[in-house]
Scaffold this motif. Structure first.
Motif, PDB file in Angstrom:
ATOM      1  N   ILE A 168       4.668 -49.911 100.210  1.00 41.47           N
ATOM      2  CA  ILE A 168       5.650 -49.076 100.902  1.00 41.47           C
ATOM      3  C   ILE A 168       4.991 -48.482 102.135  1.00 41.47           C
ATOM      4  N   ASP A 169       5.546 -48.757 103.299  1.00 41.95           N
ATOM      5  CA  ASP A 169       5.097 -48.127 104.537  1.00 41.95           C
ATOM      6  C   ASP A 169       6.092 -47.037 104.915  1.00 41.95           C
ATOM      7  N   LYS A 170       5.625 -46.008 105.603  1.00 36.21           N
ATOM      8  CA  LYS A 170       6.478 -44.866 105.930  1.00 36.21           C
ATOM      9  C   LYS A 170       6.205 -44.411 107.357  1.00 36.21           C
ATOM     10  N   LYS A 171       7.272 -43.956 108.024  1.00 39.34           N
ATOM     11  CA  LYS A 171       7.138 -43.423 109.382  1.00 39.34           C
ATOM     12  C   LYS A 171       8.074 -42.238 109.533  1.00 39.34           C
ATOM     13  N   TRP A 177       3.471 -45.783 111.928  1.00 44.27           N
ATOM     14  CA  TRP A 177       3.647 -46.161 110.532  1.00 44.27           C
ATOM     15  C   TRP A 177       2.403 -45.820 109.722  1.00 44.27           C
ATOM     16  N   TYR A 181       1.645 -46.614 102.352  1.00 44.02           N
ATOM     17  CA  TYR A 181       1.842 -45.215 101.949  1.00 44.02           C
ATOM     18  C   TYR A 181       1.952 -45.095 100.429  1.00 44.02           C
ATOM     19  N   ASP A 193      10.729 -39.802  96.938  1.00 43.96           N
ATOM     20  CA  ASP A 193       9.778 -39.257  97.908  1.00 43.96           C
ATOM     21  C   ASP A 193      10.294 -37.919  98.429  1.00 43.96           C
ATOM     22  N   VAL A 201      13.351 -40.271 108.648  1.00 38.70           N
ATOM     23  CA  VAL A 201      12.232 -40.906 107.962  1.00 38.70           C
ATOM     24  C   VAL A 201      12.577 -42.380 107.742  1.00 38.70           C
ATOM     25  N   TYR A 202      11.563 -43.236 107.991  1.00 40.11           N
ATOM     26  CA  TYR A 202      11.726 -44.682 107.855  1.00 40.11           C
ATOM     27  C   TYR A 202      10.873 -45.172 106.689  1.00 40.11           C
ATOM     28  N   TYR A 203      11.398 -46.170 106.007  1.00 40.49           N
ATOM     29  CA  TYR A 203      10.635 -46.839 104.963  1.00 40.49           C
ATOM     30  C   TYR A 203      10.777 -48.351 105.149  1.00 40.49           C
ATOM     31  N   GLU A 218      13.535 -52.933 106.002  1.00 44.55           N
ATOM     32  CA  GLU A 218      13.346 -51.583 106.550  1.00 44.55           C
ATOM     33  C   GLU A 218      14.671 -50.834 106.613  1.00 44.55           C
ATOM     34  N   SER A 220      16.232 -46.414 107.307  1.00 46.96           N
ATOM     35  CA  SER A 220      15.875 -45.028 107.607  1.00 46.96           C
ATOM     36  C   SER A 220      17.018 -44.105 107.204  1.00 46.96           C
TER      37      SER A 220
END
Length: 609
Positions: A168-171, A177, A181, A193, A201-203, A218, A220
């Protein structure tokens, strides 16, 4: 002497051991070489063609005089199965391997490689794991649901069979990014989360096996107030609608209320109430309609999502109904009596002076086979019927001065199948099927034939307004005839539609129930030049139409009763509806009610106070 022998033997044993060691060092693998502790590296995997993949690697092979005993051992794992640690042994002369596998499904093929010395049964550690993951393994349908003002739940669809887990990446906002995460296990398809209000917030999610990852998906969200829920509508009376809802947010400034009337657009921010207020009463000025509402919390420019949408009818309620023995075809009223042409069951006379309990008071079944239509002038009903054969139909005059004992006085043959009749003064005008328009003089006890005019279509319904007869002809649209001289009707104009079923004229506007196309409104202020003003889609099948003042009532065989507001004709819209599953096909307006007929009989629906 004995001690010298012992020393000599010890020296010989030592020399023998040393010789053996030197031989092994010179002729076999240097087992203490640090290279043996290194695994093959730089593993790469590529698709060669459909159904074939190639694995490659690098490895520094230790010095050795007997290469025939050195191998690379390839381990393979398919899907969720166990590792086959000895899937293939290949010579150290090769640093690639081609495998035949399906390359277009979601099954994972994972590989690892080690160096092996067969003669010494010694091996290096396995390499890192690499895998073939086709596009079918990519996760999809990522959803982010705000479950509280401080948390979201991220979920996705897992298509992979045999993945090791998910990255899981998050921004946050426009930031960078944060790779990996979170790392989740195999078959896990959601996690919760923590978030901050109003901060986007982006995932993104990808599956992985060893060092190989799939493509990512992806999405958000901008966390905001939780929407209100459990919106409930009620009617304190027919002029008011009360809204109640549940407040699920904290810190809001208040609530915006949106409103929609019938088929019109939403009126956003129709009303606003303060924080923690969970009720509102709306004053209704329309005579009837379907009213919809939704609520959202707000603070400044930030708003929650909408609550559930709810609708309620003001009036548009079923007041009473009565079943008829046949299949009703047409309806007309006189006083508090309804006259229903009931097909093979004759003419039904229904007393609806108590709208909540209408009652059939007389059944007149002396007509030939099918009774198709009825109209009323003074104390007489004019009934059309048809025998069901190729012979023409009949028009019959019935004295209804005593509705409890109607008396027929005379009949005459029509020119075709008399689907509809309209009586004006001393003349009756009949939509006579494929035979067009037929006119009768009805001042005498027996109707007298006047004239028949071919209309170029299948005449089904007729409406007379002033000096003009408007004829609905199904796929042939509308024909307008000048009947200033009833003995010589002349064609004034035609207007093509997709399926004209019924017509009604008021204030120079022709209203057409036009099947799938809903309600058409045609300007006929100049009958020789009919012009389309607007159309109102019913999303069903418009079969019958009538009107009163600024409102038009539509019998839609797929929806039920529909009310349209035509106060401003070009901006006409659906005011509301009463849902029916009984295929209504015709209706009349009477007092504060519409009386509609369907495959069950007659229904009375209140449309005005």
């Amino acid at each position: 002497m004995e001690n010298r022998k012992r020393n000599l033997i010890s020296i010989l044993l030592l020399l023998t051991a040393l010789a053996i060691t030197l031989y092994m060092v010179s002729c076999d693998l240097k087992l203490t070489d640090p290279d043996l502790t290194n695994a093959p590296s730089n593993l790469k995997l590529k698709k060669v063609e459909e159904g074939r993949i190639e694995i490659s690697w690098t490895y520094q092979i230790p010095e050795h005089n007997d290469s025939d005993t050195l191998y690379f051992v390839i381990g393979r794992k398919v899907g969720t199965g166990n590792w086959n640690d000895n899937y293939q042994n290949i010579s150290t002369l090769f640093f690639t391997y081609v495998d035949n596998i399906p390359t277009n499904d979601s099954l994972v093929y994972a590989y690892k490689v080690k160096f092996y010395n067969k003669s010494m049964d010694e091996s290096s550690p396995y390499s890192e794991i690499i895998a073939y993951l086709s596009n079918y393994c990519d996760p999809t349908n990522i959803q982010i649901e705000q479950i509280s003002q401080a948390q979201v739940q991220v979920s996705w669809k897992d298509h992979c069979v045999g993945e090791e887990g998910f990255y899981i990446d998050k921004k946050i906002g426009n930031g960078n990014w944060t790779s990996k995460y979170r790392t989740l296990g195999a078959n896990v398809t959601s996690f919760i989360d923590d978030i901050n209000l109003f901060e986007e917030v982006y995932y993104r999610v990808s599956a992985f096996v060893g060092t190989t990852t799939t493509g990512s998906v992806e999405n958000s969200i901008i966390p905001t107030y939780l929407p209100p829920s459990n919106l409930v509508l009620s009617k304190p009376d027919n002029n008011k609608i009360r809204l109640n809802w549940q407040d699920n947010s904290a810190g809001e400034t208040g609530f915006h209320i949106d409103k929609k009337i019938g088929g019109s657009d939403w009126i956003e921010h129709y009303a606003t109430v303060d924080s923690n207020i969970v009720t509102f009463i709306d004053n209704v000025t329309e005579p009837c309609g379907t009213f919809s509402y939704r609520v959202k919390a707000y603070s400044g420019t930030h708003t929650s999502g909408n609550s559930n949408e709810e609708s309620i009818n003001i009036l548009l309620d079923l007041i009473g109904e009565v079943s008829t023995p046949g299949v009703a075809q047409d309806i007309m009223t006189s006083g508090w009596y309804a006259f229903v042409s009931d097909n093979y069951a004759g003419l039904q006379i229904i007393d609806y002076s108590n709208p909540e309990s209408p009652d059939i008071v007389y059944t007149m079944d002396t007509f030939d086979d099918r009774v198709l239509s009825v109209d009323i002038e003074d104390n007489f009903a004019y009934v059309t019927s048809h025998s069901g054969t190729v012979s023409p139909g009949l028009i019959t005059t019935v004295d209804i001065s005593n509705p409890l004992n109607p008396q027929p006085s005379g009949s005459s043959s029509t020119s075709g199948i008399p689907y509809d009749i309209e009586v004006i003064g001393d003349f009756a005008y009949i939509a006579d099927g494929d035979n067009g328009l037929t006119v009768f003089f009805i001042a005498n006890s027996t109707p007298d034939f006047v004239v028949n005019v071919a209309t170029g279509g299948h005449a089904q319904r007729i409406f007379v307004n002033g000096n003009y007869a408007y004829i609905a002809q199904g796929l042939n649209g509308i024909a307008i005839y000048d009947i200033t001289d009833p003995y010589n009707p002349t064609l004034e104009s035609t207007y093509l539609t997709t399926g004209a079923k019924d017509i009604f004229v008021n204030n120079n506007n022709l209203y057409i129930a036009d099947s799938e196309d809903g309600l058409l409104i045609i300007d006929v202020s100049t009958p020789s030049n009919p012009v389309l003003v607007t159309s109102v889609h019913t999303n069903g099948f418009a079969f019958g139409v009538t009107g009163q003042d600024d409102y038009v009532y539509i019998a839609d065989s797929e929806i039920g009763l529909i009310v349209a507001d035509v106060t401003t004709t070009p901006s006409s819209y659906i005011l509301g509806s009463y849902k029916m599953d009984t295929a209504p096909n015709a209706l009349v307006f009477s007092s504060s009610y519409t009386l509609s007929i369907d495959n069950e009989g007659m229904k009375i629906i209140q449309v005005e106070p």
